[in-house]
Write a protein that holds these residues in place. Sequence first.
Motif, mmCIF file in Angstrom:
data_model
loop_
_atom_site.group_PDB
_atom_site.id
_atom_site.type_symbol
_atom_site.label_atom_id
_atom_site.label_comp_id
_atom_site.label_asym_id
_atom_site.label_seq_id
_atom_site.Cartn_x
_atom_site.Cartn_y
_atom_site.Cartn_z
ATOM 1 N N TRP A 116 -3.664 -4.651 -3.924
ATOM 2 C CA TRP A 116 -3.883 -4.152 -5.278
ATOM 3 C C TRP A 116 -5.129 -3.274 -5.348
ATOM 4 C CZ3 TRP A 116 -7.773 -5.638 -8.889
ATOM 5 C CH2 TRP A 116 -7.580 -5.130 -10.169
ATOM 6 N N LEU A 117 -6.186 -3.681 -4.644
ATOM 7 C CA LEU A 117 -7.413 -2.887 -4.643
ATOM 8 C C LEU A 117 -7.214 -1.529 -3.973
ATOM 9 C CD1 LEU A 117 -10.326 -5.369 -3.888
ATOM 10 C CD2 LEU A 117 -9.875 -4.128 -5.994
ATOM 11 N N MET A 118 -6.396 -1.493 -2.923
ATOM 12 C CA MET A 118 -6.153 -0.224 -2.238
ATOM 13 C C MET A 118 -5.305 0.715 -3.083
ATOM 14 S SD MET A 118 -5.650 -1.133 1.767
ATOM 15 C CE MET A 118 -4.752 -2.656 1.669
ATOM 16 N N ASP A 119 -4.537 0.168 -4.014
ATOM 17 C CA ASP A 119 -3.706 0.949 -4.924
ATOM 18 C C ASP A 119 -2.870 1.989 -4.166
ATOM 19 O OD1 ASP A 119 -2.641 1.615 -7.379
ATOM 20 O OD2 ASP A 119 -4.169 3.120 -7.792
ATOM 21 N N LEU A 120 -2.102 1.500 -3.206
ATOM 22 C CA LEU A 120 -1.295 2.374 -2.358
ATOM 23 C C LEU A 120 0.061 2.656 -2.984
ATOM 24 C CD1 LEU A 120 -1.973 0.509 0.982
ATOM 25 C CD2 LEU A 120 -3.092 2.582 0.185
ATOM 26 N N ASN A 121 0.641 3.800 -2.633
ATOM 27 C CA ASN A 121 2.020 4.024 -3.033
ATOM 28 C C ASN A 121 2.924 3.205 -2.117
ATOM 29 O OD1 ASN A 121 2.377 5.447 -0.643
ATOM 30 N ND2 ASN A 121 1.997 7.423 -1.601
ATOM 31 N N THR A 122 4.205 3.188 -2.374
ATOM 32 C CA THR A 122 5.127 2.316 -1.662
ATOM 33 C C THR A 122 5.135 2.586 -0.163
ATOM 34 O OG1 THR A 122 6.508 2.249 -3.635
ATOM 35 C CG2 THR A 122 7.511 1.519 -1.587
ATOM 36 N N LEU A 123 5.228 3.836 0.229
ATOM 37 C CA LEU A 123 5.294 4.167 1.647
ATOM 38 C C LEU A 123 4.012 3.784 2.381
ATOM 39 C CD1 LEU A 123 7.100 5.375 3.781
ATOM 40 C CD2 LEU A 123 6.173 7.618 3.230
ATOM 41 N N ALA B 239 1.935 1.410 1.443
ATOM 42 C CA ALA B 239 1.880 -0.052 1.473
ATOM 43 C C ALA B 239 2.746 -0.600 2.597
ATOM 44 C CB ALA B 239 2.319 -0.629 0.133
ATOM 45 N N ILE B 240 3.938 -0.039 2.778
ATOM 46 C CA ILE B 240 4.811 -0.463 3.874
ATOM 47 C C ILE B 240 4.141 -0.178 5.215
ATOM 48 C CG2 ILE B 240 7.004 0.042 5.039
ATOM 49 C CD1 ILE B 240 8.198 0.452 2.216
ATOM 50 N N SER B 241 3.465 0.951 5.328
ATOM 51 C CA SER B 241 2.761 1.296 6.564
ATOM 52 C C SER B 241 1.622 0.317 6.842
ATOM 53 C CB SER B 241 2.204 2.712 6.485
ATOM 54 O OG SER B 241 3.241 3.636 6.348
ATOM 55 N N VAL B 242 0.861 -0.042 5.817
ATOM 56 C CA VAL B 242 -0.244 -0.989 5.998
ATOM 57 C C VAL B 242 0.283 -2.359 6.405
ATOM 58 C CG1 VAL B 242 -2.066 -2.239 4.765
ATOM 59 C CG2 VAL B 242 -1.852 0.232 4.509
ATOM 60 N N VAL B 243 1.367 -2.803 5.778
ATOM 61 C CA VAL B 243 1.959 -4.082 6.150
ATOM 62 C C VAL B 243 2.467 -4.019 7.599
ATOM 63 C CG1 VAL B 243 3.875 -5.664 5.684
ATOM 64 C CG2 VAL B 243 2.501 -4.797 3.807
ATOM 65 N N GLY B 244 3.081 -2.906 7.983
ATOM 66 C CA GLY B 244 3.533 -2.735 9.370
ATOM 67 C C GLY B 244 2.371 -2.758 10.351
ATOM 68 N N LEU B 245 1.266 -2.101 9.990
ATOM 69 C CA LEU B 245 0.075 -2.134 10.846
ATOM 70 C C LEU B 245 -0.466 -3.550 10.979
ATOM 71 C CD1 LEU B 245 -1.816 1.059 9.664
ATOM 72 C CD2 LEU B 245 -0.913 0.637 11.952
ATOM 73 N N LEU B 246 -0.490 -4.284 9.874
ATOM 74 C CA LEU B 246 -0.960 -5.667 9.900
ATOM 75 C C LEU B 246 -0.073 -6.537 10.785
ATOM 76 C CD1 LEU B 246 -3.021 -7.701 8.717
ATOM 77 C CD2 LEU B 246 -1.366 -8.100 6.889
ATOM 78 N N LEU B 247 1.249 -6.373 10.653
ATOM 79 C CA LEU B 247 2.169 -7.151 11.484
ATOM 80 C C LEU B 247 2.023 -6.797 12.964
ATOM 81 C CD1 LEU B 247 5.383 -7.167 9.254
ATOM 82 C CD2 LEU B 247 3.792 -9.052 9.685
#
Length: 171
Positions: free
Chosen positions: A33-40, A42-50
Amino acid sequence: MALLPLKSILIWEQQWHPCAIFASVSILFFSIWLMDLNTLAAISVVGLLLNFIDFIVPILSNTICGPNSWTGQKEKLFEEICRSIVIHYNNLLSNMKSFYSLRENSPSMYYIISISMLCTLAWMASSINNTFLLYIFSTVVLLWPGIQQRGIFNTLLSLIHKAPKIALKSN
Protein backbone atom coordinates in the motif's frame (compact mmCIF):
# COMPACT_ATOMS: atom_id res chain seq x y z
CA MET A 1 13.18 -28.21 5.67
CA ALA A 2 11.23 -24.95 5.58
CA LEU A 3 7.91 -26.78 5.23
CA LEU A 4 8.10 -28.42 8.67
CA PRO A 5 8.25 -25.21 10.76
CA LEU A 6 5.73 -23.61 8.41
CA LYS A 7 3.22 -26.36 9.22
CA SER A 8 3.58 -25.78 12.94
CA ILE A 9 2.97 -22.06 12.39
CA LEU A 10 -0.07 -22.61 10.16
CA ILE A 11 -1.75 -24.95 12.67
CA TRP A 12 -0.92 -22.64 15.60
CA GLU A 13 1.21 -24.95 17.74
CA GLN A 14 2.26 -21.89 19.77
CA GLN A 15 -0.14 -19.30 21.11
CA TRP A 16 1.62 -16.46 19.27
CA HIS A 17 1.47 -18.06 15.81
CA PRO A 18 -1.85 -16.46 14.72
CA CYS A 19 -0.47 -13.05 15.67
CA ALA A 20 2.70 -13.74 13.67
CA ILE A 21 0.67 -14.75 10.61
CA PHE A 22 -1.55 -11.69 10.90
CA ALA A 23 1.42 -9.37 11.45
CA SER A 24 3.38 -10.81 8.50
CA VAL A 25 0.46 -10.45 6.10
CA SER A 26 -0.28 -6.96 7.46
CA ILE A 27 3.33 -5.80 7.02
CA LEU A 28 3.45 -7.19 3.48
CA PHE A 29 0.22 -5.49 2.42
CA PHE A 30 1.08 -2.29 4.27
CA SER A 31 4.34 -2.09 2.33
CA ILE A 32 2.46 -2.75 -0.93
CA TRP A 33 0.00 0.00 0.00
CA LEU A 34 2.84 2.40 0.81
CA MET A 35 4.52 1.72 -2.53
CA ASP A 36 1.23 2.52 -4.28
CA LEU A 37 2.10 0.39 -7.30
CA ASN A 38 -0.03 -0.24 -10.33
CA THR A 39 -1.15 -3.82 -10.96
CA LEU A 40 1.72 -4.84 -13.23
CA ALA A 41 4.36 -3.40 -10.90
CA ALA A 42 2.72 -5.08 -7.90
CA ILE A 43 2.78 -8.44 -9.69
CA SER A 44 6.46 -7.85 -10.52
CA VAL A 45 7.31 -7.03 -6.90
CA VAL A 46 5.49 -10.12 -5.66
CA GLY A 47 7.36 -12.20 -8.29
CA LEU A 48 10.67 -10.71 -7.15
CA LEU A 49 9.81 -11.51 -3.54
CA LEU A 50 8.90 -15.10 -4.41
CA ASN A 51 12.13 -15.50 -6.39
CA PHE A 52 14.14 -14.14 -3.47
CA ILE A 53 12.42 -16.56 -1.09
CA ASP A 54 13.00 -19.42 -3.52
CA PHE A 55 16.68 -18.49 -3.65
CA ILE A 56 17.32 -17.82 0.04
CA VAL A 57 15.34 -20.64 1.72
CA PRO A 58 17.58 -23.51 0.49
CA ILE A 59 20.70 -21.58 1.48
CA LEU A 60 19.36 -20.84 4.96
CA SER A 61 18.05 -24.39 5.39
CA ASN A 62 21.43 -25.90 4.56
CA THR A 63 23.21 -23.41 6.81
CA ILE A 64 20.91 -23.79 9.82
CA CYS A 65 20.06 -27.47 9.45
CA GLY A 66 22.70 -29.69 7.95
CA PRO A 67 21.86 -32.73 5.83
CA ASN A 68 22.50 -35.00 8.84
CA SER A 69 19.65 -33.42 10.84
CA TRP A 70 16.96 -34.95 8.58
CA THR A 71 15.50 -37.83 10.58
CA GLY A 72 12.88 -40.47 9.95
CA GLN A 73 10.42 -38.55 12.10
CA LYS A 74 10.89 -35.43 9.97
CA GLU A 75 10.47 -37.54 6.83
CA LYS A 76 7.20 -38.94 8.20
CA LEU A 77 5.98 -35.42 9.03
CA PHE A 78 6.96 -34.23 5.54
CA GLU A 79 5.00 -37.10 3.95
CA GLU A 80 2.00 -36.22 6.15
CA ILE A 81 2.16 -32.61 4.95
CA CYS A 82 2.38 -33.70 1.30
CA ARG A 83 -0.52 -36.14 1.79
CA SER A 84 -2.61 -33.37 3.36
CA ILE A 85 -1.86 -31.01 0.45
CA VAL A 86 -2.89 -33.69 -2.07
CA ILE A 87 -6.09 -34.48 -0.14
CA HIS A 88 -7.09 -30.81 -0.03
CA TYR A 89 -6.27 -30.38 -3.72
CA ASN A 90 -8.38 -33.44 -4.63
CA ASN A 91 -11.26 -32.12 -2.47
CA LEU A 92 -11.09 -28.80 -4.30
CA LEU A 93 -11.16 -30.54 -7.68
CA SER A 94 -14.05 -32.74 -6.55
CA ASN A 95 -16.04 -29.69 -5.41
CA MET A 96 -15.38 -27.93 -8.70
CA LYS A 97 -16.45 -31.01 -10.69
CA SER A 98 -19.64 -31.35 -8.65
CA PHE A 99 -20.42 -27.65 -9.20
CA TYR A 100 -19.89 -27.95 -12.94
CA SER A 101 -21.94 -31.16 -13.02
CA LEU A 102 -24.87 -29.02 -11.85
CA ARG A 103 -24.87 -27.51 -15.33
CA GLU A 104 -25.99 -30.84 -16.78
CA ASN A 105 -28.05 -32.12 -13.84
CA SER A 106 -29.75 -28.92 -12.69
CA PRO A 107 -29.05 -26.03 -15.05
CA SER A 108 -31.35 -23.60 -13.27
CA MET A 109 -29.55 -24.14 -9.95
CA TYR A 110 -26.18 -23.82 -11.68
CA TYR A 111 -27.12 -20.49 -13.24
CA ILE A 112 -28.72 -19.16 -10.06
CA ILE A 113 -25.59 -19.95 -8.03
CA SER A 114 -23.08 -18.76 -10.62
CA ILE A 115 -24.91 -15.54 -11.52
CA SER A 116 -25.53 -14.59 -7.89
CA MET A 117 -21.90 -15.32 -6.96
CA LEU A 118 -20.57 -13.34 -9.91
CA CYS A 119 -22.88 -10.40 -9.13
CA THR A 120 -21.78 -10.48 -5.49
CA LEU A 121 -18.11 -10.55 -6.51
CA ALA A 122 -18.63 -7.72 -8.99
CA TRP A 123 -20.39 -5.63 -6.34
CA MET A 124 -17.62 -6.31 -3.80
CA ALA A 125 -14.87 -5.51 -6.31
CA SER A 126 -16.51 -2.23 -7.26
CA SER A 127 -17.24 -1.22 -3.65
CA ILE A 128 -14.07 -2.31 -1.83
CA ASN A 129 -10.44 -1.67 -2.67
CA ASN A 130 -8.97 -4.72 -4.45
CA THR A 131 -5.79 -4.65 -2.37
CA PHE A 132 -7.87 -4.73 0.81
CA LEU A 133 -9.92 -7.65 -0.56
CA LEU A 134 -6.71 -9.52 -1.36
CA TYR A 135 -5.43 -8.73 2.15
CA ILE A 136 -8.57 -10.15 3.76
CA PHE A 137 -8.48 -13.21 1.49
CA SER A 138 -4.77 -13.86 2.18
CA THR A 139 -5.25 -13.50 5.92
CA VAL A 140 -8.20 -15.90 5.97
CA VAL A 141 -6.39 -18.46 3.78
CA LEU A 142 -3.29 -18.40 5.99
CA LEU A 143 -5.29 -18.55 9.24
CA TRP A 144 -7.72 -21.23 7.99
CA PRO A 145 -5.56 -24.33 8.85
CA GLY A 146 -5.28 -23.16 12.46
CA ILE A 147 -8.98 -22.33 12.59
CA GLN A 148 -9.77 -25.86 11.41
CA GLN A 149 -7.20 -27.44 13.73
CA ARG A 150 -8.63 -25.65 16.78
CA GLY A 151 -12.27 -26.29 15.76
CA ILE A 152 -13.13 -22.59 15.93
CA PHE A 153 -15.31 -22.67 12.80
CA ASN A 154 -17.28 -25.69 14.04
CA THR A 155 -17.78 -23.99 17.40
CA LEU A 156 -19.16 -20.88 15.69
CA LEU A 157 -21.48 -22.99 13.53
CA SER A 158 -22.80 -24.85 16.58
CA LEU A 159 -23.43 -21.52 18.34
CA ILE A 160 -25.39 -20.29 15.32
CA HIS A 161 -27.49 -23.46 15.28
CA LYS A 162 -28.17 -23.19 19.04
CA ALA A 163 -29.24 -19.56 18.81
CA PRO A 164 -32.91 -19.02 19.62
CA LYS A 165 -35.12 -18.75 16.58
CA ILE A 166 -37.28 -15.66 16.33
CA ALA A 167 -40.80 -16.39 15.18
CA LEU A 168 -42.12 -13.92 12.62
CA LYS A 169 -45.61 -12.64 13.35
CA SER A 170 -47.89 -12.18 10.39
CA ASN A 171 -50.66 -9.60 10.39
